[in-house]
Design a protein around this motif. Structure first.
Motif, PDB file in Angstrom:
ATOM      1  N   UNK A  47       0.883  -1.304   0.105  1.00 37.80           N
ATOM      2  CA  UNK A  47       0.052  -0.030  -0.087  1.00 37.80           C
ATOM      3  C   UNK A  47       0.811   1.187   0.043  1.00 37.80           C
ATOM      4  N   UNK A  48       0.076   2.292  -0.368  1.00 42.08           N
ATOM      5  CA  UNK A  48       1.147   3.667  -0.289  1.00 42.08           C
ATOM      6  C   UNK A  48       0.450   4.712   0.592  1.00 42.08           C
ATOM      7  N   UNK A  49      -0.736   4.613   1.135  1.00 37.34           N
ATOM      8  CA  UNK A  49      -1.221   5.485   2.146  1.00 37.34           C
ATOM      9  C   UNK A  49      -2.316   4.891   2.923  1.00 37.34           C
ATOM     10  N   UNK A  50      -2.990   5.636   3.861  1.00 40.96           N
ATOM     11  CA  UNK A  50      -4.020   5.009   4.900  1.00 40.96           C
ATOM     12  C   UNK A  50      -5.237   4.539   4.011  1.00 40.96           C
ATOM     13  N   UNK A  51      -5.531   5.106   2.841  1.00 30.81           N
ATOM     14  CA  UNK A  51      -6.724   4.427   1.971  1.00 30.81           C
ATOM     15  C   UNK A  51      -6.497   3.238   1.356  1.00 30.81           C
ATOM     16  N   UNK A  52      -5.350   3.056   0.914  1.00 33.86           N
ATOM     17  CA  UNK A  52      -4.958   1.785   0.244  1.00 33.86           C
ATOM     18  C   UNK A  52      -4.813   0.749   1.474  1.00 33.86           C
ATOM     19  N   UNK A  53      -4.302   1.073   2.564  1.00 33.76           N
ATOM     20  CA  UNK A  53      -4.110   0.275   3.469  1.00 33.76           C
ATOM     21  C   UNK A  53      -5.047  -0.273   4.103  1.00 33.76           C
ATOM     22  N   UNK A  54      -6.329   0.413   4.211  1.00 34.45           N
ATOM     23  CA  UNK A  54      -7.604   0.112   4.704  1.00 34.45           C
ATOM     24  C   UNK A  54      -8.212  -0.688   3.571  1.00 34.45           C
ATOM     25  N   UNK A  55      -8.289  -0.308   2.437  1.00 35.39           N
ATOM     26  CA  UNK A  55      -8.767  -1.428   1.336  1.00 35.39           C
ATOM     27  C   UNK A  55      -8.195  -2.878   1.332  1.00 35.39           C
ATOM     28  N   UNK A  56      -6.690  -2.797   1.441  1.00 30.87           N
ATOM     29  CA  UNK A  56      -5.984  -4.013   1.535  1.00 30.87           C
ATOM     30  C   UNK A  56      -6.434  -4.787   2.451  1.00 30.87           C
ATOM     31  N   UNK A  57      -6.775  -4.292   3.709  1.00 28.63           N
ATOM     32  CA  UNK A  57      -6.823  -5.045   4.866  1.00 28.63           C
ATOM     33  C   UNK A  57      -8.019  -5.701   4.754  1.00 28.63           C
ATOM     34  N   UNK A  80      -7.928  -2.391  14.036  1.00 27.13           N
ATOM     35  CA  UNK A  80      -6.536  -2.541  14.827  1.00 27.13           C
ATOM     36  C   UNK A  80      -5.361  -2.331  13.802  1.00 27.13           C
ATOM     37  N   UNK A  81      -5.530  -2.811  12.765  1.00 23.11           N
ATOM     38  CA  UNK A  81      -4.223  -2.846  11.801  1.00 23.11           C
ATOM     39  C   UNK A  81      -4.247  -1.524  11.359  1.00 23.11           C
ATOM     40  N   UNK A  82      -5.354  -0.737  10.913  1.00 21.45           N
ATOM     41  CA  UNK A  82      -5.162   0.363  10.356  1.00 21.45           C
ATOM     42  C   UNK A  82      -4.787   1.462  11.466  1.00 21.45           C
ATOM     43  N   UNK A  83      -5.260   1.160  12.862  1.00 18.51           N
ATOM     44  CA  UNK A  83      -5.002   2.364  13.828  1.00 18.51           C
ATOM     45  C   UNK A  83      -3.471   2.048  14.085  1.00 18.51           C
ATOM     46  N   UNK A  84      -2.948   0.832  14.121  1.00 21.87           N
ATOM     47  CA  UNK A  84      -1.471   0.619  14.456  1.00 21.87           C
ATOM     48  C   UNK A  84      -0.732   1.163  13.391  1.00 21.87           C
ATOM     49  N   UNK A 124      -1.466   2.937  10.234  1.00 21.98           N
ATOM     50  CA  UNK A 124      -1.647   4.427   9.577  1.00 21.98           C
ATOM     51  C   UNK A 124      -1.360   5.474  10.686  1.00 21.98           C
ATOM     52  N   UNK A 125      -1.862   5.057  12.144  1.00 21.96           N
ATOM     53  CA  UNK A 125      -2.077   6.204  12.980  1.00 21.96           C
ATOM     54  C   UNK A 125      -1.154   6.093  14.088  1.00 21.96           C
ATOM     55  N   UNK A 126      -0.139   4.772  14.226  1.00 23.93           N
ATOM     56  CA  UNK A 126       0.796   4.723  15.198  1.00 23.93           C
ATOM     57  C   UNK A 126       0.265   4.352  16.508  1.00 23.93           C
ATOM     58  N   UNK A 127      -0.957   3.913  16.531  1.00 21.48           N
ATOM     59  CA  UNK A 127      -1.449   3.501  17.835  1.00 21.48           C
ATOM     60  C   UNK A 127      -0.983   2.061  18.233  1.00 21.48           C
ATOM     61  N   UNK A 128      -0.856   1.740  19.510  1.00 17.35           N
ATOM     62  CA  UNK A 128      -0.418   0.294  20.199  1.00 17.35           C
ATOM     63  C   UNK A 128      -1.532  -0.733  19.934  1.00 17.35           C
ATOM     64  N   UNK A 129      -2.074  -0.982  19.095  1.00 15.66           N
ATOM     65  CA  UNK A 129      -3.147  -2.010  19.029  1.00 15.66           C
ATOM     66  C   UNK A 129      -2.394  -3.439  18.583  1.00 15.66           C
ATOM     67  N   UNK A 130      -3.315  -4.499  18.790  1.00 11.40           N
ATOM     68  CA  UNK A 130      -3.121  -5.696  18.498  1.00 11.40           C
ATOM     69  C   UNK A 130      -4.282  -6.230  17.606  1.00 11.40           C
ATOM     70  N   UNK A 131      -3.829  -6.667  16.552  1.00  6.74           N
ATOM     71  CA  UNK A 131      -4.722  -7.228  15.445  1.00  6.74           C
ATOM     72  C   UNK A 131      -4.638  -8.899  15.541  1.00  6.74           C
ATOM     73  N   UNK A 132      -5.622  -9.560  16.336  1.00  3.65           N
ATOM     74  CA  UNK A 132      -5.265 -10.786  16.413  1.00  3.65           C
ATOM     75  C   UNK A 132      -5.959 -11.672  15.386  1.00  3.65           C
TER      76      UNK A 132
END
Length: 228
Positions: free
Chosen positions: A40-50, A137-141, A143-151
């Motif tokens: 991905x190249x940006x937050x939008x592409x990340x969101x779509x990919x996930x 959780x993936x996007x927050x971690x 794209x936004x640097x939050x300490x989340x865990x995507x199980x």
């Protein structure tokens, strides 16, 4: 050292703080800057990919998204494609019809409610079509640097197998991981655990013989190095 010897997760003793620190220090030493394998190249592409990666492999998503993102690199372009326009690009991915519908719908919502930007809160993300807790959780971690865990299935297996965070549901494992993972490792923890489960601590036959955590792990029997 490892506690207990049962392969059944219910009978695995909880890992102690010293071993947890050792575990993550080894994972960090082996991979200081872990990254998602999705492209991905940006937050939008990340969101779509996930969203596309649900019940699919990252590899299968990465084969489809370059052409999709070239045609629709923004929510505006993706919404213009619509469900029928998105579908041909992702036909090789499981559940592609439903995912095409969700990707087109979430793109419209991003335009209408967020000025074409990906929102940075869990509540807003989970309200988007096709976005559940793991995706948020993936996007927050990332794209936004939050300490989340995507199980995902890999983290669920590894956490239970090691005794790192035993639980019967992904949410249970997530809650326990958030309590036991040292703060210094929390941001990257889900990357390390996913990659470890994907390539070393595999479901049917873990590669115990090349595992950097083998002495901390109660899983038995340990698998031996394959014959040459």
């Amino acid at each position: 050292m490892a506690r207990g010897s049962s392969a059944a997760s219910d009978n695995v003793d909880a890992m102690n703080k010293t071993d947890i620190e050792t575990l993550f220090s080894r994972l960090r030493a082996a991979n200081p800057n872990p990254r998602s394998e999705l492209q991905y190249h940006n937050a939008f592409e990340l969101l779509v990919a996930v969203v596309l990666s649900a019940q699919a492999t990252d590899a299968s998503v990465n084969k489809a998204t370059p052409a999709l993102f070239a045609a629709a690199p923004t929510p505006q372009a993706m919404a213009a494609l619509g469900e029928d326009g998105v579908a041909p690009y992702i036909r090789t991915i499981g559940l592609y019809r439903t995912k095409a519908k969700n990707v087109a719908a979430l793109s419209r919502i991003l335009i209408e409610q967020y000025g074409g930007q990906v929102p940075g809160t869990r509540e807003a993300l989970e309200a988007l079509p096709g976005v559940g807790r793991k995706t948020a959780n993936v996007v927050l971690n990332i794209a936004f640097g939050q300490p989340t865990l995507a199980v995902d299935t890999h983290i669920f297996r590894v956490a239970n197998r090691l005794g790192l965070a035993k639980g019967k549901t992904p949410l249970d494992v997530e809650a326990k991981l958030m309590k036991v993972v040292p703060e210094a490792y929390l941001h990257d923890a889900h990357h390390w655990l996913i990659l470890h489960g994907r390539y070393v601590c595999k479901a049917r036959s873990p590669d115990c013989w090349r595992c950097a955590l083998a002495d901390l792990c109660p899983h038995q029997p340990k698998t031996a190095r394959p014959a040459a």
